[in-house]
Design an enzyme around this catalytic site. Structure first.
Site, PDB file in Angstrom:
ATOM      1  N   ARG A  54       0.022 -11.544  -0.931  1.00 49.32           N
ATOM      2  CA  ARG A  54      -1.196 -10.998  -1.563  1.00 49.32           C
ATOM      3  C   ARG A  54      -2.487 -11.602  -0.668  1.00 49.32           C
ATOM      4  O   ARG A  54      -3.643 -10.940  -0.780  1.00 49.32           O
ATOM      5  CB  ARG A  54      -1.363 -11.296  -2.871  1.00 49.32           C
ATOM      6  CG  ARG A  54      -2.258 -10.761  -3.513  1.00 49.32           C
ATOM      7  CD  ARG A  54      -2.297 -10.869  -5.289  1.00 49.32           C
ATOM      8  NE  ARG A  54      -2.360 -12.070  -5.580  1.00 49.32           N
ATOM      9  CZ  ARG A  54      -1.631 -12.950  -6.170  1.00 49.32           C
ATOM     10  NH1 ARG A  54      -0.630 -12.259  -6.769  1.00 49.32           N
ATOM     11  NH2 ARG A  54      -2.064 -13.867  -6.517  1.00 49.32           N
ATOM     12  N   TYR A 107     -21.197   7.732  -4.703  1.00 53.60           N
ATOM     13  CA  TYR A 107     -20.016   8.466  -4.630  1.00 53.60           C
ATOM     14  C   TYR A 107     -19.684   8.469  -6.184  1.00 53.60           C
ATOM     15  O   TYR A 107     -20.062   7.174  -6.796  1.00 53.60           O
ATOM     16  CB  TYR A 107     -19.147   7.617  -3.966  1.00 53.60           C
ATOM     17  CG  TYR A 107     -17.496   8.022  -4.005  1.00 53.60           C
ATOM     18  CD1 TYR A 107     -17.191   9.119  -3.415  1.00 53.60           C
ATOM     19  CD2 TYR A 107     -16.672   6.978  -4.418  1.00 53.60           C
ATOM     20  CE1 TYR A 107     -15.723   9.456  -3.597  1.00 53.60           C
ATOM     21  CE2 TYR A 107     -15.419   7.113  -4.778  1.00 53.60           C
ATOM     22  CZ  TYR A 107     -14.998   8.379  -4.164  1.00 53.60           C
ATOM     23  OH  TYR A 107     -13.680   8.767  -4.015  1.00 53.60           O
ATOM     24  N   ASP A 179     -22.567   1.331   0.895  1.00 50.77           N
ATOM     25  CA  ASP A 179     -21.057   2.202   1.278  1.00 50.77           C
ATOM     26  C   ASP A 179     -21.422   3.076   2.610  1.00 50.77           C
ATOM     27  O   ASP A 179     -22.442   3.976   2.523  1.00 50.77           O
ATOM     28  CB  ASP A 179     -21.071   3.268   0.291  1.00 50.77           C
ATOM     29  CG  ASP A 179     -19.976   4.068   0.223  1.00 50.77           C
ATOM     30  OD1 ASP A 179     -19.437   4.138   1.350  1.00 50.77           O
ATOM     31  OD2 ASP A 179     -19.186   4.420  -0.764  1.00 50.77           O
ATOM     32  N   LYS A 203     -10.916   7.304   5.000  1.00 47.76           N
ATOM     33  CA  LYS A 203     -11.568   8.624   5.644  1.00 47.76           C
ATOM     34  C   LYS A 203     -11.315   8.625   7.034  1.00 47.76           C
ATOM     35  O   LYS A 203     -10.519   8.744   7.550  1.00 47.76           O
ATOM     36  CB  LYS A 203     -13.037   8.614   5.221  1.00 47.76           C
ATOM     37  CG  LYS A 203     -13.376   8.359   3.557  1.00 47.76           C
ATOM     38  CD  LYS A 203     -12.846   9.799   2.914  1.00 47.76           C
ATOM     39  CE  LYS A 203     -12.489   9.505   1.253  1.00 47.76           C
ATOM     40  NZ  LYS A 203     -13.928   9.107   0.487  1.00 47.76           N
TER      41      LYS A 203
HETATM   42  C1  LIG Z   1     -13.673   8.431  -0.527  1.00 49.61           C
HETATM   43  C2  LIG Z   1     -14.901   7.738  -0.709  1.00 49.61           C
HETATM   44  C3  LIG Z   1     -14.929   6.564  -1.357  1.00 49.61           C
HETATM   45  C4  LIG Z   1     -13.471   6.025  -2.101  1.00 49.61           C
HETATM   46  O1  LIG Z   1     -12.371   5.520  -1.149  1.00 49.61           O
HETATM   47  P1  LIG Z   1     -10.979   5.719  -1.685  1.00 49.61           P
HETATM   48  O2  LIG Z   1     -10.174   5.108  -0.421  1.00 49.61           O
HETATM   49  O3  LIG Z   1     -10.506   7.092  -1.916  1.00 49.61           O
HETATM   50  O4  LIG Z   1     -10.978   4.827  -2.948  1.00 49.61           O
HETATM   51  C5  LIG Z   1     -16.182   5.496  -1.406  1.00 49.61           C
HETATM   52  N1  LIG Z   1     -17.181   6.282  -0.752  1.00 49.61           N
HETATM   53  C6  LIG Z   1     -17.337   7.309  -0.184  1.00 49.61           C
HETATM   54  C7  LIG Z   1     -18.676   7.671   0.312  1.00 49.61           C
HETATM   55  C8  LIG Z   1     -16.027   7.969  -0.219  1.00 49.61           C
HETATM   56  O5  LIG Z   1     -16.222   9.353   0.200  1.00 49.61           O
END
Ligand SMILES: *Cc1c(COP(=O)(O)O)cnc(C)c1O
Length: 389
Positions: A54, A107, A179, A203
């Site tokens: 972990r 988000y 983010d 992504k």
């Molecule tokens: C998809 C996304 C997230 C979250 O990511 P996950 O891996 O799906 O939890 C956070 N911020 C943005 C801008 C996103 O597009």
């Protein structure tokens, strides 16, 4: 080393793995220690070495080392998803009685987390206009501990003045988080005043729509230890295969992003000239309201953009979307495939800044298909829109 070279080399140590180009994938929970003394001493320095699955394996460490280099930070903490990275970063810094300034275009699951979990913990959130810039000063309170940014927002694409926001927040003693998923590789968070950079690696970094992965990158050792301790306390740890897919995706990130960005710009220019379109939301377009800030702070773009259609009936828009052959109807983005989602109705939740919810807005992801094929798909969609109107 230039960015494109860095992502090829970062986190790789072939000399430690019989010359294998890629780091091996360690599937491990239990780590055996040769003696009680070795077991005890392995816990002396927090999170050093390999102690238990972990806390991280050599696969985790390879990914974290690579991502820290890409983001231009000190060290990275890998998490099981992008959302786990966001919540992990926020909970490392916030406690009961603290105040959080959250960008209004964040988000949606981040907003949901603030309004449910943080509220329940006695942490208050105030949403702010993404275009607030230095006006953020008026919203700061003595207990404002964190200012969270996301630029551009992933549904409406407003670009934030990050250096202006960071300067105001730092003068107040607040921590600035971002983010940085849209700006992966093209926005250098730490050179623009960000203290904590979060990536939804699901992504573009993974890049093939086949794994969930997140990362939090920190500017120095103290903040790394703080975040690592908090994330470990919650037990968020990514799986071995996901970490490997993240590392593998990273190697081709620069070429993929370049192509995604070029195709998106081609599609945006084409859409911009169409009579069905009210507005295209993409900061790389010269007449986008965020273009000047994007040009100043980013070195590129990606495949994600929005459009606002002129008013059309919902059924006609659905006929257009349902019939696409390349643009799949699906959440997420950053994979090799083109996607579309409707963002009208109640998908865009704003409480601190104006956004016309009634507008017929859509979000597209330009994948790696041929741009001409994608344009033909869009064109056939407009024919369906017209036929059903
Ligand atoms: C998809 C996304 C997230 C979250 O990511 P996950 O891996 O799906 O939890 C956070 N911020 C943005 C801008 C996103 O597009």
């Amino acid at each position: 080393m230039k960015k494109d070279s860095l992502i090829v080399h970062a986190g790789r140590h072939p000399e430690q793995h019989f010359g294998a180009v890629n780091p091996p994938v360690y599937h491990a929970s239990t780590i055996l220690h040769p003696s009680v003394a070795a077991m005890e001493s392995s816990g002396k320095k927090p999170f050093e070495g390999v102690r238990y699955g972990r806390f991280g394996t050599p696969t985790t460490h390879a990914f974290e080392e690579a991502l820290a280099a890409v983001e231009g930070g000190h060290k990275t903490v890998a998490t099981s998803s992008g959302l786990a990275a966001i919540t992990g970063a926020l909970l490392a810094y916030l406690k009961a009685g603290d105040h959080l300034l959250m960008v209004d275009t964040t988000y949606f699951p981040t907003r949901k987390f603030c309004d449910s979990v943080l509220t329940g913990l006695g942490i208050e959130t105030t949403y702010y206009d993404p275009l607030i810039g230095a006006g953020l000063k008026q919203l700061l309170r003595p207990n404002t501990r964190v200012v969270f940014t996301e630029s551009p927002g992933s549904l409406t694409f407003e670009v934030q003045d990050i250096p202006a926001i960071a300067a105001i927040a730092h003068a107040h003693g607040a921590v600035v988080m971002m983010d940085n998923t849209w700006g992966v590789l093209s926005f250098q968070p730490f050179a623009h005043g960000i203290d904590v950079s979060v990536q939804a690696c699901t992504k573009y970094i993974v890049g093939h729509a086949d794994a969930m992965l997140g990362a939090i990158t920190l500017a120095d050792e103290d903040s790394w230890l703080k975040v690592k301790s908090s994330v470990a306390a919650f037990g968020h740890s990514p799986g071995a295969e996901e970490l490997y897919l993240g590392l593998r995706g990273l190697r081709t990130l620069a070429v993929r992003l370049k192509r995604h960005g070029e195709t998106a710009l081609t599609l945006c220019r084409w859409l911009h000239a169409r009579p069905e379109i009210e507005r295209v939301l993409y900061p790389a377009l010269p007449d986008d309201p965020g273009h000047a800030l994007w040009k100043r702070d980013f070195t590129g773009a990606c495949g994600l953009f929005g459009v606002i259609l002129k008013p059309h009936a919902k059924a006609a828009i659905e006929a257009m979307l349902d019939g696409y052959s390349h643009f799949g109807l699906g959440f997420s983005w950053g994979g090799f495939e083109s996607l579309v989602i409707p963002t009208y109705g109640h998908s865009v939740i704003r409480t601190a800044s104006a956004w016309d919810n009634a507008a017929c807005s859509l979000r597209y992801h330009a994948g790696l298909e041929d741009a001409e094929d994608l344009i033909h798909d869009l064109e056939a969609g407009f024919a369906r829109l017209k036929a059903a109107s």
